[in-house]
Design a protein around this motif. Sequence first.
Motif, PDB file in Angstrom:
ATOM      1  N   LEU A  40      19.223  65.257  14.964  1.00 37.20           N
ATOM      2  CA  LEU A  40      19.427  63.859  15.372  1.00 37.20           C
ATOM      3  C   LEU A  40      19.155  63.658  16.866  1.00 37.20           C
ATOM      4  O   LEU A  40      18.586  62.645  17.279  1.00 37.20           O
ATOM      5  N   ALA A  41      19.529  64.654  17.682  1.00 37.71           N
ATOM      6  CA  ALA A  41      19.311  64.536  19.128  1.00 37.71           C
ATOM      7  C   ALA A  41      17.826  64.349  19.440  1.00 37.71           C
ATOM      8  O   ALA A  41      17.465  63.574  20.337  1.00 37.71           O
ATOM      9  N   THR A  42      16.952  65.038  18.702  1.00 39.74           N
ATOM     10  CA  THR A  42      15.509  64.890  18.930  1.00 39.74           C
ATOM     11  C   THR A  42      15.083  63.463  18.622  1.00 39.74           C
ATOM     12  O   THR A  42      14.288  62.871  19.352  1.00 39.74           O
ATOM     13  N   VAL A  43      15.604  62.942  17.509  1.00 39.80           N
ATOM     14  CA  VAL A  43      15.203  61.599  17.092  1.00 39.80           C
ATOM     15  C   VAL A  43      15.645  60.574  18.139  1.00 39.80           C
ATOM     16  O   VAL A  43      14.861  59.696  18.536  1.00 39.80           O
ATOM     17  N   VAL A  44      16.879  60.712  18.618  1.00 39.59           N
ATOM     18  CA  VAL A  44      17.396  59.760  19.618  1.00 39.59           C
ATOM     19  C   VAL A  44      16.566  59.849  20.902  1.00 39.59           C
ATOM     20  O   VAL A  44      16.151  58.830  21.465  1.00 39.59           O
ATOM     21  N   MET A  45      16.283  61.074  21.338  1.00 40.12           N
ATOM     22  CA  MET A  45      15.499  61.228  22.577  1.00 40.12           C
ATOM     23  C   MET A  45      14.074  60.702  22.395  1.00 40.12           C
ATOM     24  O   MET A  45      13.512  60.091  23.300  1.00 40.12           O
ATOM     25  N   ALA A  46      13.509  60.920  21.218  1.00 36.31           N
ATOM     26  CA  ALA A  46      12.145  60.449  20.977  1.00 36.31           C
ATOM     27  C   ALA A  46      12.093  58.917  20.930  1.00 36.31           C
ATOM     28  O   ALA A  46      11.139  58.311  21.435  1.00 36.31           O
ATOM     29  N   ILE A  47      13.123  58.300  20.346  1.00 42.16           N
ATOM     30  CA  ILE A  47      13.156  56.829  20.317  1.00 42.16           C
ATOM     31  C   ILE A  47      13.235  56.299  21.753  1.00 42.16           C
ATOM     32  O   ILE A  47      12.543  55.350  22.133  1.00 42.16           O
ATOM     33  N   PHE A  48      14.073  56.936  22.564  1.00 39.46           N
ATOM     34  CA  PHE A  48      14.191  56.526  23.970  1.00 39.46           C
ATOM     35  C   PHE A  48      12.839  56.691  24.681  1.00 39.46           C
ATOM     36  O   PHE A  48      12.346  55.779  25.345  1.00 39.46           O
ATOM     37  N   PHE A  49      12.219  57.868  24.496  1.00 38.09           N
ATOM     38  CA  PHE A  49      10.926  58.118  25.134  1.00 38.09           C
ATOM     39  C   PHE A  49       9.897  57.075  24.702  1.00 38.09           C
ATOM     40  O   PHE A  49       9.206  56.466  25.528  1.00 38.09           O
ATOM     41  N   ASN A  50       9.788  56.860  23.391  1.00 38.54           N
ATOM     42  CA  ASN A  50       8.756  55.935  22.897  1.00 38.54           C
ATOM     43  C   ASN A  50       9.012  54.506  23.360  1.00 38.54           C
ATOM     44  O   ASN A  50       8.068  53.764  23.621  1.00 38.54           O
ATOM     45  N   SER A  51      10.282  54.114  23.456  1.00 40.76           N
ATOM     46  CA  SER A  51      10.588  52.743  23.874  1.00 40.76           C
ATOM     47  C   SER A  51      10.194  52.517  25.332  1.00 40.76           C
ATOM     48  O   SER A  51       9.568  51.506  25.673  1.00 40.76           O
ATOM     49  N   VAL A  52      10.555  53.451  26.204  1.00 38.50           N
ATOM     50  CA  VAL A  52      10.195  53.288  27.623  1.00 38.50           C
ATOM     51  C   VAL A  52       8.676  53.383  27.783  1.00 38.50           C
ATOM     52  O   VAL A  52       8.051  52.583  28.492  1.00 38.50           O
ATOM     53  N   ASN A  53       8.077  54.343  27.084  1.00 33.41           N
ATOM     54  CA  ASN A  53       6.632  54.558  27.203  1.00 33.41           C
ATOM     55  C   ASN A  53       5.840  53.333  26.754  1.00 33.41           C
ATOM     56  O   ASN A  53       4.883  52.915  27.425  1.00 33.41           O
ATOM     57  N   VAL A  54       6.246  52.732  25.642  1.00 38.93           N
ATOM     58  CA  VAL A  54       5.487  51.566  25.164  1.00 38.93           C
ATOM     59  C   VAL A  54       5.723  50.372  26.096  1.00 38.93           C
ATOM     60  O   VAL A  54       4.802  49.595  26.363  1.00 38.93           O
ATOM     61  N   TYR A  55       6.938  50.241  26.622  1.00 36.67           N
ATOM     62  CA  TYR A  55       7.185  49.150  27.580  1.00 36.67           C
ATOM     63  C   TYR A  55       6.262  49.307  28.798  1.00 36.67           C
ATOM     64  O   TYR A  55       5.585  48.355  29.203  1.00 36.67           O
ATOM     65  N   LEU A  56       6.234  50.509  29.370  1.00 38.29           N
ATOM     66  CA  LEU A  56       5.439  50.716  30.587  1.00 38.29           C
ATOM     67  C   LEU A  56       3.957  50.438  30.333  1.00 38.29           C
ATOM     68  O   LEU A  56       3.286  49.752  31.111  1.00 38.29           O
ATOM     69  N   ASN A  57       3.444  50.959  29.234  1.00 32.26           N
ATOM     70  CA  ASN A  57       2.016  50.787  28.957  1.00 32.26           C
ATOM     71  C   ASN A  57       1.692  49.345  28.544  1.00 32.26           C
ATOM     72  O   ASN A  57       0.764  48.735  29.078  1.00 32.26           O
ATOM     73  N   GLY A  58       2.448  48.810  27.606  1.00 35.32           N
ATOM     74  CA  GLY A  58       2.146  47.474  27.081  1.00 35.32           C
ATOM     75  C   GLY A  58       2.390  46.372  28.094  1.00 35.32           C
ATOM     76  O   GLY A  58       1.592  45.428  28.208  1.00 35.32           O
ATOM     77  N   ARG A  59       3.467  46.500  28.826  1.00 35.78           N
ATOM     78  CA  ARG A  59       3.782  45.428  29.782  1.00 35.78           C
ATOM     79  C   ARG A  59       2.747  45.411  30.901  1.00 35.78           C
ATOM     80  O   ARG A  59       2.342  44.360  31.375  1.00 35.78           O
ATOM     81  N   TRP A  60       2.319  46.605  31.326  1.00 37.56           N
ATOM     82  CA  TRP A  60       1.319  46.666  32.383  1.00 37.56           C
ATOM     83  C   TRP A  60      -0.025  46.115  31.897  1.00 37.56           C
ATOM     84  O   TRP A  60      -0.654  45.287  32.558  1.00 37.56           O
ATOM     85  N   LEU A  61      -0.439  46.573  30.745  1.00 38.09           N
ATOM     86  CA  LEU A  61      -1.785  46.211  30.271  1.00 38.09           C
ATOM     87  C   LEU A  61      -1.876  44.748  29.847  1.00 38.09           C
ATOM     88  O   LEU A  61      -2.940  44.132  29.968  1.00 38.09           O
TER      89      LEU A  61
END
Length: 253
Positions: free
Chosen positions: A107-128
């Motif tokens: 479960l810890a992997t899933v939680v960390m991956a959701i956090f990673f993907n959420s920040v990553n998509v915000y940074l990329n999508g909001r910028w572009l």
Amino acid sequence: MDEVGFFHTLLLAWFALAAVTFVLLLFVRAPYGRYARRGWGPILGKKMGWVIMELPSALGMPLLFLLGNRQDNAPALVFLALWEIHYLHRTFVFPLGLRGSGGGHALATVVMAIFFNSVNVYLNGRWLFFLGPRLEPAWLADPRFLLGGFLFAAGFAICKHSDAILRALRSPGESGYKIPRGGLFRWVTCPNYLGEIIEWCGWALLTWSLAGLSFAAWTVANLAPRARQHHRWYRQEFPDYPRERRALLPFIC
Ligand SMILES: NC(=O)c1ccc[n+]([C@@H]2O[C@H](COP(=O)([O-])OP(=O)(O)OC[C@H]3O[C@@H](n4cnc5c(N)ncnc54)[C@H](OP(=O)(O)O)[C@@H]3O)[C@@H](O)[C@H]2O)c1
């Protein structure tokens, strides 16, 4: 602080966190797949785990596109298409093909991956699609876009081909591990990771953005230590493991 200030502060912290993660992962094996183990929360099934983890990226980018101001902009549409080609595959196609009853995701992997993907998509999508410069259609003929696009496509192809070789090692219902052969496995233990790293380096180049570069940095931070761990693991498990094979970079390491 306005959103531009927030974005740049987050981006800086994100690069720093990638460096910390890289160092931590040299010592701790991320608890999924062959390293799934007790102590990191309940273990989720591998198919469901991948879908849940990657969903923020697959859904977040179209959402940020709709919330942005570039719906009529050709480069923005191409960025969205490339991202979705990767993430629709990773979220819905890749998990369906996985074989073997072992592994799974703590479960810890899933939680960390959701956090990673959420920040990553915000940074990329909001910028572009909103905060970054609005690129002209001529960007699609720029050498940076063309080279980045080539790397993105080549990395994607290497990753998918290598994942397909791994999948084919097991018959339906079979578990356990075998020595993968063929394709870039001839030279490295983890060509799927190498392909993924090339792909997101291509993305950084074709979007010409620090947000894209942060994704490439995170991909190295996540996958380079894991490639080293896989390499050691194969050598321990298989005495006949090919000696000339390197972990991630052909002929180097
Ligand atoms: N961008 C990023 O930051 C990031 C982070 C992580 C992963 N990824 C990508 O996600 C994909 C999957 O990553 P992963 O870490 O799960 O890859 P992996 O450890 O290579 O495993 C991929 C799949 O192949 C199976 N497999 C691996 N080696 C095998 C062998 N020797 N014999 C039989 N089956 C084998 C695994 O089974 P088990 O599950 O039973 O071990 C799993 O289902 C890769 O394409 C990777 O590039 C990207």
